[in-house]
Design an enzyme around this catalytic site. Structure first.
Site, short mmCIF file in Angstrom:
data_model
loop_
_atom_site.label_atom_id
_atom_site.label_comp_id
_atom_site.label_asym_id
_atom_site.label_seq_id
_atom_site.Cartn_x
_atom_site.Cartn_y
_atom_site.Cartn_z
N ASP A 136 0.83 -1.20 -0.05
CA ASP A 136 -0.09 0.18 -0.08
C ASP A 136 0.90 1.22 0.12
O ASP A 136 2.03 1.15 0.59
CB ASP A 136 -0.98 -0.14 1.24
CG ASP A 136 -2.03 1.06 1.23
OD1 ASP A 136 -2.13 1.83 0.15
OD2 ASP A 136 -2.93 1.16 2.11
N ASP B 95 -11.55 -18.18 0.92
CA ASP B 95 -12.48 -19.05 0.58
C ASP B 95 -12.38 -19.62 -0.85
O ASP B 95 -11.32 -19.11 -1.52
CB ASP B 95 -13.95 -18.42 0.50
CG ASP B 95 -13.84 -17.07 -0.20
OD1 ASP B 95 -13.99 -17.29 -1.48
OD2 ASP B 95 -13.98 -16.01 0.13
N GLU C 232 21.81 -13.18 11.61
CA GLU C 232 20.22 -13.56 10.77
C GLU C 232 20.31 -13.60 9.48
O GLU C 232 19.53 -14.47 8.72
CB GLU C 232 19.51 -12.32 11.28
CG GLU C 232 19.34 -12.36 13.05
CD GLU C 232 18.50 -11.06 13.49
OE1 GLU C 232 18.04 -11.11 14.46
OE2 GLU C 232 18.97 -9.95 12.99
#
Ligand code: GLA
Length: 728
Positions: free
Chosen positions: A366, A533, A613
């Site tokens: 966004d 869904d 990391e």
């Protein structure tokens, strides 16, 4: 032949590899449901019993036969107002005000394959698919219901839908049109439904079905975080690996309703379909209304067995063929790394570091369009904000590709901010009540996708961006529930159609974009998993599972999601620690193992990682690639029972040929002097011998499945174990 009709008895038998679904049109034309369950080769009509139950009336033409009542016999698609007092599948108002619907058998057809559903997502045909269409008719009001059954033998799935046709001369008003109705005359069931909220989706809850009615559903115009359109009915004793389980999954992304009723004699009715609250649809003479599809499945092998059947049908017949094989790109998403605060330079820095780590795609979330530096404005204005970026989208995308990464972009097509050029130009393109201030959600309104000009505008605006630069991926967001569902383009009498027409518009837009860009990977999203869904999965092979990226919370969310949906559809990212939603600290290894059971990616500032990391991330990505096939295509098993109160969550993947397995276990609560975490493996070959990676120890499949495996005690917060077994 998976569908057979027996002329003399009027019996339809729908058979899959392991199940039988049997229906019978009886002498009076009532379509009776005889049986659904483990396969038998028998006429199951002996299960039907006729008896006179008081206050259960009898059809007039059978006067004198007080044992025949629509109220006591198992129905295949229940009408209303003519003597069945249980949940109706269909409700219609006739021009004279009558609400009665009496459906009787009028004919049938058995065909090979299946036809696509116009305008709606559908389960794609396989080589084995056969279709049964049974036509029911109400002779008085001229309503015709075409019940469709598509049989998928290999996956043990029967797909149902209904097409309601006005074959009379007068308009009819539909008030309810369920996709399926299934009666279970015998047995007591528990229901498992999947509730939730933003940042905690699809949490299973198991309840014994009481006498009377129970329902779950969404009135939000979206399938919702709050109630997934999927329920399971299981035997009271069913566990993850044993017992009768029936699933009912609606392939629809709008409001829905799943209803269950246990009647006077203990029989259970299940009805699933579009949410009838607020729904009405005028069906003029000759018009038809098509319901979404429902995927029914039965397994005698517990909840894991049922889940595997849904995983298979979704991976094989719901997801677009383009995305069924091969690993999806490992992506880094800019949202939790930068939120609205970025320009092209920052994004390119992320991209450079991401590339060094082995990441394959950068997704700009966004904030790249219109006036969009926060969530108050800009939605609807899908024009690149070059001033903010400091360059064009093409320049940014070219540079990202030059680094060897793919590029993806966030859109939220169905929404508009009041503070946007689009809303200023077309206020009537939003769903708003006349004369009433609209209710806001995340400061935004919902566009009226029932209007063709809105869909056309979005198609053109999105194509303009997608054509301007190389963009391989779109994240398709939807960040509020719908209300004020009033379309300024529909007459007063048709406002009840707006919500479903909205969904048809969204599906049309997705379909047109995918026709134009067949290689575009669209990841569904709705504030995380608010529209997770089977309908969205038809277009979007992966869906961002939740805005909660905390690995420990994700254990619940992804586990709950797995009851109906395969892990290859679940967007899952490694995010920062402390986590942005919970503030929890978790080891990077644990975050990696949890996200690996999904479509893998990162959602953190890659520049903020230490050298060790970074090394670990490189290793995670290498592991993801090693196991990608096993995870995406293998058989998935939950290794804990629901609500077992344990201190860990464990799950595994077994290769379909049983030659390899990956076991994951995350400890959610480390205890001093606690019991050893212990699981029994699944899906292995009992007689095969397996080596545990990293050692010389060899185990038989039988030992691992019956004797199980215990893990050493560990200390510290949220440790994770991962074991890889290979057949030798
Ligand atoms: C939703 C999504 C997030 C992110 C934001 C952007 O909440 O679920 O992943 O894209 O919108 O506004």
């Amino acid at each position: 032949m998976s569908i057979q009709f027996h002329e003399e008895t009027g019996i339809f038998s729908l058979t899959t590899e392991n199940t039988l679904y049997q229906i019978r049109a009886d002498a009076s034309g009532v379509l009776l449901h005889l049986y659904y369950g483990k396969k038998t080769d028998t006429d199951m009509s002996y299960l039907i019993r006729y008896t006179d139950r008081g206050f259960s009336g009898n059809p007039h033409e059978l006067a004198g036969n007080r044992g025949f009542s629509l109220d006591t016999l198992p129905q295949e698609y229940a009408g209303s107002g003519v003597g069945d007092y249980r949940l109706p599948a269909v409700q219609v108002i006739s021009p004279n005000g009558s609400r009665s619907v009496d459906l009787r058998y009028a004919g049938h057809e058995i065909t090979a394959g299946r036809k696509p559903l116009p305008g709606l997502p559908f389960v794609r045909e396989s080589r084995e698919t056969e279709t049964l269409t049974i036509t029911l008719r109400d002779r008085v009001i001229g309503l015709e219901v075409q019940l469709k059954y598509h049989v998928f033998p290999g996956q043990d799935v029967i797909v149902r839908s209904a097409r309601l046709v006005n074959a009379g001369d007068e308009p009819l008003l539909l008030e309810k049109a369920a996709s399926a109705c299934v009666d279970f005359p015998y047995g007591r069931f528990d229901v498992i439904h999947f509730h939730g909220r933003h940042c905690m989706e699809r949490i299973p809850e198991r309840l014994p079905l009481p006498r009377g009615m129970v329902s779950f559903g969404s009135r939000r115009g979206m399938s919702s975080h709050h109630s997934n359109p999927f329920v399971i009915l299981c035997g009271r004793g069913a566990t993850e690996d044993f017992g009768d389980c029936y699933g009912c999954m609606l392939m629809y992304s709008g409001g829905h309703l799943e209803e269950m009723e246990v009647d006077q004699a203990g029989s259970t009715r299940l009805v699933s379909g579009i949410q009838p609250d607020g729904f009405s649809w005028t069906l003029n003479a000759g018009e038809a209304f098509q319901t979404p599809e429902v995927l029914l499945s039965y397994s005698a092998e517990g909840l894991n067995g049922l889940s595997r059947q849904y995983h298979d049908i979704i991976r094989q017949q719901v997801i677009a063929p383009r995305w069924q094989q091969g690993a999806r790109p490992v992506l880094i998403n800019s949202w939790e790394a930068a939120y609205f605060d970025f320009d092209a330079e920052k994004i390119l820095r992320f991209a450079r570091t991401a590339k060094e780590l082995g990441i394959e795609m950068l997704v700009l979330d966004d904030g790249w369009f219109g006036k969009r530096d926060n969530d108050n404005s800009g939605l609807g204005d899908w024009k690149v904000n070059e001033r903010k970026l400091g360059c064009s989208m093409k320049e940014l995308s070219d540079q990202i590709h030059a680094l060897g990464l793919q590029f993806g972009l966030w859109f939220e097509p169905e929404m508009v901010n009041e503070d946007s050029d689009l809303y200023r130009a077309h206020p009537d393109w939003a769903l708003t009540d006349p004369d009433r201030s609209p209710t806001l959600g995340r400061n935004q309104l919902v566009l009226d996708m029932s209007r063709q000009e809105v869909v056309d505008y979005l198609f053109d605006a999105m194509c303009a961006v997608l054509d301007s630069a190389r963009i391989e991926y779109v994240k398709w967001d939807f960040n509020r529930s719908i209300c004020n569902c009033y379309s300024h383009a529909l007459p007063a009498s048709r406002q009840g159609e707006a919500a479903h027409r909205f969904m048809l518009g969204t599906y049309q837009l997705l379909d047109r974009l995918l026709t134009r860009y067949p290689d575009l990977l669209i990841e569904g999203c709705s504030g995380g998993g608010g529209r997770f869904d089977a309908g969205m999965l038809y277009y979007c092979p992966q869906i961002w599972c939740s805005d909660d990226t905390d690995a420990i919370e994700r254990l619940e969310i992804q586990r709950g999601t797995s009851y109906g949906y395969p892990v290859s559809t679940m967007g899952a990212h490694v995010s920062a620690s402390p986590n942005h939603q919970t503030g929890r600290l978790t080891p990077l290894r644990t975050r990696g193992i949890v996200a690996q059971s999904g479509t893998f990616g990162y959602e953190l500032n890659p520049e903020g990682q230490s050298e060790s990391e970074r090394e670990e991330i490189r290793q995670q990505i290498a592991d993801y690639h090693r196991y990608a096939d096993l995870i995406a295509q293998g058989n998935y098993y939950r290794l804990n029972e629901l609500d077992d109160g344990g201190d860990f969550v464990a799950w595994m993947f077994a290769a379909r040929d049983g030659r390899e397995a990956l076991v994951n276990l995350v400890i959610s609560h480390v205890r001093a002097n606690g019991p050893f975490p212990f699981v029994k493996l699944r899906g292995l070959k009992p007689d095969a011998r397996y080596r545990l990676e990293g050692g010389e120890q060899v185990f038989s499949g039988a030992a691992l499945m019956n004797g199980g495996f215990s893990f050493p005690l560990t200390r510290g917060d949220y440790p994770a174990h991962q074991l890889h077994f290979t057949e030798i």
